[in-house]
Design a protein around this motif. Sequence first.
Motif, mmCIF file in Angstrom:
data_model
loop_
_atom_site.group_PDB
_atom_site.id
_atom_site.type_symbol
_atom_site.label_atom_id
_atom_site.label_comp_id
_atom_site.label_asym_id
_atom_site.label_seq_id
_atom_site.Cartn_x
_atom_site.Cartn_y
_atom_site.Cartn_z
ATOM 1 N N PRO A 158 0.818 -1.211 0.000
ATOM 2 C CA PRO A 158 0.000 0.000 0.000
ATOM 3 C C PRO A 158 0.851 1.259 0.000
ATOM 4 O O PRO A 158 2.036 1.224 0.357
ATOM 5 N N PRO A 159 0.262 2.374 -0.412
ATOM 6 C CA PRO A 159 0.988 3.637 -0.312
ATOM 7 C C PRO A 159 1.199 4.025 1.148
ATOM 8 O O PRO A 159 0.541 3.504 2.042
ATOM 9 N N VAL A 160 2.108 4.951 1.376
ATOM 10 C CA VAL A 160 2.345 5.442 2.732
ATOM 11 C C VAL A 160 1.081 6.128 3.241
ATOM 12 O O VAL A 160 0.471 6.936 2.547
ATOM 13 N N ALA A 161 0.671 5.783 4.446
ATOM 14 C CA ALA A 161 -0.568 6.332 5.005
ATOM 15 C C ALA A 161 -0.429 7.829 5.252
ATOM 16 O O ALA A 161 0.591 8.295 5.738
ATOM 17 N N ARG A 162 -1.501 8.572 4.909
ATOM 18 C CA ARG A 162 -1.528 9.999 5.197
ATOM 19 C C ARG A 162 -2.037 10.213 6.620
ATOM 20 O O ARG A 162 -2.481 9.293 7.291
ATOM 21 N N GLU A 163 -1.985 11.470 7.067
ATOM 22 C CA GLU A 163 -2.573 11.803 8.356
ATOM 23 C C GLU A 163 -4.070 11.517 8.309
ATOM 24 O O GLU A 163 -4.713 11.682 7.263
ATOM 25 N N PRO A 164 -4.675 11.114 9.430
ATOM 26 C CA PRO A 164 -6.084 10.716 9.399
ATOM 27 C C PRO A 164 -7.047 11.840 9.028
ATOM 28 O O PRO A 164 -8.117 11.587 8.472
ATOM 29 N N GLY A 165 -6.705 13.094 9.341
ATOM 30 C CA GLY A 165 -7.653 14.178 9.104
ATOM 31 C C GLY A 165 -8.665 14.285 10.231
ATOM 32 O O GLY A 165 -8.625 13.535 11.219
ATOM 33 N N PHE A 166 -9.608 15.210 10.087
ATOM 34 C CA PHE A 166 -10.673 15.399 11.072
ATOM 35 C C PHE A 166 -12.009 15.388 10.333
ATOM 36 O O PHE A 166 -12.199 16.126 9.358
ATOM 37 N N GLY A 167 -12.930 14.558 10.792
ATOM 38 C CA GLY A 167 -14.212 14.405 10.119
ATOM 39 C C GLY A 167 -15.377 14.876 10.965
ATOM 40 O O GLY A 167 -15.297 14.941 12.192
ATOM 41 N N VAL A 168 -16.475 15.201 10.288
ATOM 42 C CA VAL A 168 -17.748 15.499 10.947
ATOM 43 C C VAL A 168 -18.790 14.553 10.366
ATOM 44 O O VAL A 168 -18.987 14.506 9.144
ATOM 45 N N TYR A 169 -19.421 13.771 11.247
ATOM 46 C CA TYR A 169 -20.482 12.848 10.848
ATOM 47 C C TYR A 169 -21.821 13.405 11.310
ATOM 48 O O TYR A 169 -21.974 13.775 12.480
ATOM 49 N N VAL A 170 -22.803 13.456 10.407
ATOM 50 C CA VAL A 170 -24.144 13.942 10.709
ATOM 51 C C VAL A 170 -25.131 12.811 10.450
ATOM 52 O O VAL A 170 -25.185 12.269 9.334
ATOM 53 N N HIS A 171 -25.905 12.446 11.474
ATOM 54 C CA HIS A 171 -26.831 11.313 11.342
ATOM 55 C C HIS A 171 -28.260 11.795 11.149
ATOM 56 O O HIS A 171 -28.832 12.460 12.029
ATOM 57 N N ARG A 189 -27.270 23.664 16.963
ATOM 58 C CA ARG A 189 -26.897 23.786 18.374
ATOM 59 C C ARG A 189 -25.900 22.703 18.771
ATOM 60 O O ARG A 189 -24.913 22.972 19.465
ATOM 61 N N GLU A 190 -26.140 21.472 18.336
ATOM 62 C CA GLU A 190 -25.220 20.405 18.724
ATOM 63 C C GLU A 190 -23.879 20.550 18.005
ATOM 64 O O GLU A 190 -22.820 20.257 18.587
ATOM 65 N N LEU A 191 -23.878 21.010 16.760
ATOM 66 C CA LEU A 191 -22.626 21.262 16.060
ATOM 67 C C LEU A 191 -21.773 22.281 16.810
ATOM 68 O O LEU A 191 -20.549 22.133 16.924
ATOM 69 N N ALA A 192 -22.420 23.320 17.332
ATOM 70 C CA ALA A 192 -21.677 24.338 18.081
ATOM 71 C C ALA A 192 -21.029 23.743 19.324
ATOM 72 O O ALA A 192 -19.894 24.088 19.679
ATOM 73 N N VAL A 193 -21.731 22.832 20.001
ATOM 74 C CA VAL A 193 -21.180 22.177 21.195
ATOM 75 C C VAL A 193 -19.970 21.323 20.814
ATOM 76 O O VAL A 193 -18.920 21.359 21.475
ATOM 77 N N MET A 194 -20.100 20.539 19.738
ATOM 78 C CA MET A 194 -18.988 19.685 19.323
ATOM 79 C C MET A 194 -17.809 20.510 18.839
ATOM 80 O O MET A 194 -16.643 20.150 19.072
ATOM 81 N N ALA A 195 -18.081 21.626 18.188
ATOM 82 C CA ALA A 195 -17.001 22.483 17.716
ATOM 83 C C ALA A 195 -16.226 23.088 18.880
ATOM 84 O O ALA A 195 -14.996 23.212 18.833
ATOM 85 N N GLY A 223 -19.416 13.638 15.980
ATOM 86 C CA GLY A 223 -20.653 13.014 15.524
ATOM 87 C C GLY A 223 -21.846 13.757 16.082
ATOM 88 O O GLY A 223 -21.916 13.989 17.295
ATOM 89 N N VAL A 224 -22.755 14.170 15.218
ATOM 90 C CA VAL A 224 -23.952 14.887 15.667
ATOM 91 C C VAL A 224 -25.195 14.211 15.102
ATOM 92 O O VAL A 224 -25.153 13.550 14.073
ATOM 93 N N GLY A 225 -26.300 14.404 15.821
ATOM 94 C CA GLY A 225 -27.559 13.789 15.421
ATOM 95 C C GLY A 225 -27.875 12.590 16.287
ATOM 96 O O GLY A 225 -27.031 12.115 17.066
ATOM 97 N N PRO A 226 -29.100 12.068 16.186
ATOM 98 C CA PRO A 226 -29.521 10.953 17.038
ATOM 99 C C PRO A 226 -28.665 9.702 16.846
ATOM 100 O O PRO A 226 -28.554 9.180 15.742
ATOM 101 N N GLY A 227 -28.062 9.234 17.921
ATOM 102 C CA GLY A 227 -27.288 8.004 17.879
ATOM 103 C C GLY A 227 -25.915 8.134 17.263
ATOM 104 O O GLY A 227 -25.264 7.123 16.983
ATOM 105 N N HIS A 245 -11.837 11.195 24.132
ATOM 106 C CA HIS A 245 -13.121 10.903 24.750
ATOM 107 C C HIS A 245 -14.016 10.224 23.715
ATOM 108 O O HIS A 245 -14.079 10.655 22.555
ATOM 109 N N ALA A 246 -14.688 9.155 24.136
ATOM 110 C CA ALA A 246 -15.695 8.491 23.311
ATOM 111 C C ALA A 246 -17.042 9.124 23.620
ATOM 112 O O ALA A 246 -17.502 9.083 24.759
ATOM 113 N N ILE A 247 -17.660 9.721 22.619
ATOM 114 C CA ILE A 247 -18.885 10.490 22.813
ATOM 115 C C ILE A 247 -20.009 9.855 22.019
ATOM 116 O O ILE A 247 -19.816 9.447 20.864
#
Length: 398
Positions: free
Chosen positions: A15-28, A61-67, A281-285, A297-299
């Motif tokens: 495989p190619p050399v792994a890049r940095e993981p980055g930062f993601g936002v998941y919306v459910h 509102r929840e996005l602001a809290v996570m940010a 991660g934002v949204g129900p579940g 922290h696992a949220i």
Amino acid sequence: MNMYQPAPSLLLPFPPVAREPGFGVYVHWPFCAAKCPYCDFNSHVRHEPVDQERYVAAFRRELAVMAARSRGERVTSIFLGGGTPSLMRPETVAAILEAIAANWTVAPDAEITMEANPSSVEAERFRGYRAAGVNRVSLGVQALNDADLKRLGRLHDVAQALEAVELARATFPRLSFDLIYARPGQTVEAWEDELNRAIDLAADHLSLYQLTIEEGTPFFALHKAGKLPVPDGETSAALYEATQALTAARGLPAYEISNHAVPGAESRHNLTYWRYGLYAGVGPGAHGRLQGRTGRHAIATERHPETWLKMVEDWDSGIVADEPLTAVEEADELLLMGLRLAEGIDLKRWRELTGRDIDARSEADLCAHGMVERLGPDRLRATPAGMLVLDAVVADLA
């Protein structure tokens, strides 16, 4: 341990050399038009129209809290999952993406993926999603024959799926779609024919999942009653081997157990998970991993949509779990996620978390049995045989 050995042709490419993981936002988005009988995701059917404006206000509102919990992060990927996000109006998607951009710096080349079902696809709606900023769509095709689509509880037929794929390819820069295999009565030959057809349709990415019987689903009850036969272990292994060999030969090799892509077209958002990056991660579940003062922290948020909505309106978020992880727990998660990848794990990160090396005796035993291999001094990965019994491999190493 299952000592099934795949054919030599299945050996993964370097495989190619792994890049940095980055930062993601998941919306459910938790709503579906119907609940599939195999699905144990947090998805819900509502017979009255969903108040999308009210949910958008809650997402803001929840996005602001996570940010606030992740200041300084630069968003490299956004994923709108579900449920069925394509039930959202384009203006709802636009408002959510605008809220993310208002709370974080979003990279100019950020990958923005939305899941869609072929039964909820319309040309005008797709154009609206593209205008809102979505640049990658993931279609839940699941099968390319009508009998199996009906058995899987899907609301679309093959003709609708093909139309959705064509429309997605014409609208979005990047396309992926899902198929489920190891379906009742499915042979290796039938799956190879279907997979070849799928690769002809695919742009650059396929997600190919073996059917699993999840407790609490209608399929679980049918299987327990003997009314839903599934392939045995030997057939499942043969189906997996055929999947790896065929996709590699056709230019979409596996970069993760169930995900295949033209090199360079891998899902950046999912790589953030598998490379053990941070994500909100934002949204129900929804679930997230955010950095605290002493570690990750696992949220997790409330699963029930209306309960989540009320919690956010009352307290700004629906967080129900916020657990600091120990270094050992982080290392175990790194192992569990990273060994899913063809590139494997960075052993330097493992040592930084644990203060020790992978157990040499366990690694040597797994190497001797063809389950793991070293890629240089600081990278370890599971072999194709190890991928088939990955939980056991992780347990041995951890």
